[in-house]
Every structure is written in C-alpha cells, then in structure tokens.
Design a protein around this motif. Sequence first.
Motif, mmCIF file in Angstrom:
data_model
loop_
_atom_site.group_PDB
_atom_site.id
_atom_site.type_symbol
_atom_site.label_atom_id
_atom_site.label_comp_id
_atom_site.label_asym_id
_atom_site.label_seq_id
_atom_site.Cartn_x
_atom_site.Cartn_y
_atom_site.Cartn_z
ATOM 1 N N LYS A 33 2.088 6.572 -1.657
ATOM 2 C CA LYS A 33 0.931 5.692 -1.797
ATOM 3 C C LYS A 33 1.037 4.855 -3.069
ATOM 4 C CE LYS A 33 -4.118 5.644 -1.519
ATOM 5 N NZ LYS A 33 -5.346 6.457 -1.365
ATOM 6 N N GLN A 53 0.807 -1.226 0.000
ATOM 7 C CA GLN A 53 0.000 0.000 0.000
ATOM 8 C C GLN A 53 0.840 1.275 0.000
ATOM 9 O OE1 GLN A 53 -2.563 -0.958 3.483
ATOM 10 N NE2 GLN A 53 -4.244 -0.972 2.000
ATOM 11 N N LYS A 54 2.043 1.211 0.599
ATOM 12 C CA LYS A 54 2.926 2.384 0.627
ATOM 13 C C LYS A 54 4.382 1.938 0.579
ATOM 14 C CE LYS A 54 0.110 5.682 3.296
ATOM 15 N NZ LYS A 54 0.076 6.500 4.539
#
Length: 468
Positions: free
Chosen positions: A335, A329-330
């Motif tokens: 992001k 996700q990151k």
Amino acid sequence: MKKFIGLFLVSCLAGSITLIGYKSFFEKELANTPFEETQFEQAVVPTSYPAFTNEENSELPDFSIAAENTVHAVVHVKNLSTARMPRNIFEYHFGNGPERKAVRGMGSGVIISPDGLIVTNNHVIEGATEVEITLNNNEVYQAEIIGQVPENDLAVLKIDGEDLEFLTFGDSNQLKLGEWVLAVGNPFNLTSTVTAGIVSAKARNLDPRKAGMQSFIQTDAAVNPGNSGGALVNKRGELIGINTAITSQTGSFVGYSFAIPSNNARKIIEDIMEFGNVRKAVLGVRGVDLDGKNAKELSLDITQGFYIGSIDDDSGAAKSGLKEGDIIQKIDGIKIRKFSDLTGYISTKNPGEVVQVHYLRNGKTKQTEVELSIFEVYKIEDLGIEVSNASTSELEDFKAEYGVRINRVTSQRLASENLTGILITKINDTPVKSVKDVEKVVSEKAISDPLKVTFKAPNGEEMTYIFR
C-alpha cells in the motif's frame, strides 16, 4: 475512713449502672448496624498471586532465544584516528611528534556472514583512519572499510574471521504495526545490551529535504548513543533493521527510535559488493503526497496515495502509460499512502526489474507493469555536488533548453547554499545536457585546472563561478 468507704461504694455503683446501660443500649444498636467489609478489603494488598495458566503464559513474549542468538553477532565498533601529538613548541611548529591514536566515536555493527562481513552506520566510522571491532567474546579485530554510502548512512566492513556467528536477513516488508522487536547494540559503551519494543510506524520520513532513502522503521525499543549500526530483530532473531537514529531534545532516548529496513540495507550491501556503488532504481515519476490539504487543492476525494505531477522522459513510467494526474495506490501489493512508502519499496529493487502498479485515474482503478529505470547520477568531487538528469518539466520550469539538475550537495563549503534542484547548464564553457556530458567534461580536465560552472536560477538568470 467511713467517708472514704462511702465514696468508694458510690463510685462502684455508678460504674455498674454505666456498664449495664452500655450493654442494654449501645451494643444492641451496633449489632444491628451493617458492617461494610468492602472498605477494609480495598486496603488489603496480597503478597502473592496465583500462578499463570499455560494459556496465559503462551501470550507473553519470550525473547530469550532471539536475544541469545543475536548478541553474539552484534559487535562493538570503535572509530580511531591517528594524529601527531607535539611534545614541545618546536614539534608543534614543524608538525612533528609521535603518532597517537584517538577515539573519534563508538557504535555498533552486525555480522552478516561467517567470514566477517559487517554492516554498520556510515556516521559511526566516518573520518576513521582505523576501525577496531570487538566481538561479544572480547576478541579484537582490525576492520577494512569495503564501502560507504553516506546518503543512506550505511557502511560495509570486513574482518578476517572464520565460522563467526552472524544474523540472517528477515523480510522488513512483512513487518506489522505492533509487532515485537529487539534492539541490540552497545549504548554508552555498554556491550551486548538488549531492549524490547514494538513497531510503532513504518516508512517514516524524518527529513524530506534529504535525497537519500527516507523510509525508516519507527519503534519504541530503547536506543541510545552507541546503538547506531546495531541490530533490530524480530522474535525469530532475524535481522529486520539497522538502528540508526533517535528523535530527542536531550540526545538520549525519549520513546522514539528509527531503523533502516533490512530489505533496503540488503540491497545496498549487495550493490556495494557487486558493483562498488549503489545502483538506484526509479519509476520515473515526480509529485506530491496526498493529504487533506493537497486533496482539496486538487479537487480529489481521497487523502492517501502518491499524486503524479510529472513523468520523466524515456522512463519506465512513461513507457507503461502512467500519466500526470494518476494516483499510485499500490506497488506489488504494498500500500502506498505517501511518497516514503513508494521510495522505501522501490529502493529494494534493481534497475530493470518490473513492478505491478495499481493506480487511480478519473475515479477508476487501473494497473500496469513498469520496468524500473536506473537513476543516473554523477558526483563532481572538486565541488562536492551530485548531479542527475533533468526532466522536460524541470527544464521548462527553469526556462532552459538543456542542463543537469543538482541532486544534492555533499561538501561543507556549499552546504549553506540552497543549490539542490538548481540547474547546471555549462562546465568550462561546454554545454552539458546529461550526466554523461558532465562526466566527460570533468574527466578531461587537468587536476590543476580550475572548474568554471554556469548555474541557472528558476527565474532564468545564469551565473558563472570559477572554482579553484
């Protein structure tokens, strides 16, 4: 005569009665009818407007300083080829005739050092026997090609200059959607052209089939043929992209243009200057973007992120504890919505660097540090094929014990063949288990000797071809 005077008096009397009646009845009625002024006011267009207040003026973007500082660092690039031009039938048959220079194409470039280092698109100077650079003050230089990276469409040139105006790199990772940008270049051979727009999207992938970096900045600044290789700058005049492509059915600007982010371009340039080639860093994961369809098939509740389908052996991802089924996700706070977000950021890093990865496993957010591995590739020049090491899962898919994966095809003669992803198991009857094996076998081959290559299809069938 008496009859005429009588008619005249009757006419005067009738007119007087009509006038008295109009005054008594119609004017009184009109005086009591409201007058709708708004109908007339709507048709009025003022010819001047009140001056803006200082507060209003401060909200309007002013690009004058950024434009002035940028145009002198953006150059005109001319791609020249030299060929013999026969003047008669005898020179035509024997290949003689005077040499003449022909213009193959034109574009733009950006000076990035005071001594004349220039970055441009590879397609601007591809196939050139000579590259001519014209500065904004009309000075002309001959450029040396320092390095070319076709897969990323970048090239580095050098001219012999001193104290030249140049652009400094900005941080393209900090760009925001809606931020104002300027595109500076030479469209249609019109030098020093500046257009303005906003950042429309980031990490845009134009062609998922390509192996090179596909993570463009999308803007609506007007970019046309000739702008390629020019500068995309922010309001401070910092270089935040190299204008590269447009999407158009006409070949001209229709509202979308794309630029290579400055962080990616800077890393490629530094690699060329230091190593002579690009050292690509990888996490060591393979998988798919998450969207509504993929999330449903995988029985997931989220529709953004990168789903890990497999992990390369001995990679940084494998050593860090990442597993199949994890959702990235990151990375370092950036992001990750899709694969192009991931590749765009990792492409700015060097092998051996460590990144912080935030991922989702079984609905719980976790984090780990991953040391980036180097992506080993080797180009077989005789074939125009680039190979990389195959993962365990890829070998299983092909029912193979060993082999290397075709990463991309670079030659025109094999471009029509769908070879990307296919395995090579032997070269000149020697098993190849890694990129280093391929490099060893090819380097030991005599230049005049043919190349015997064994390919393996997904169904496990092997085919051997001899290339001369």
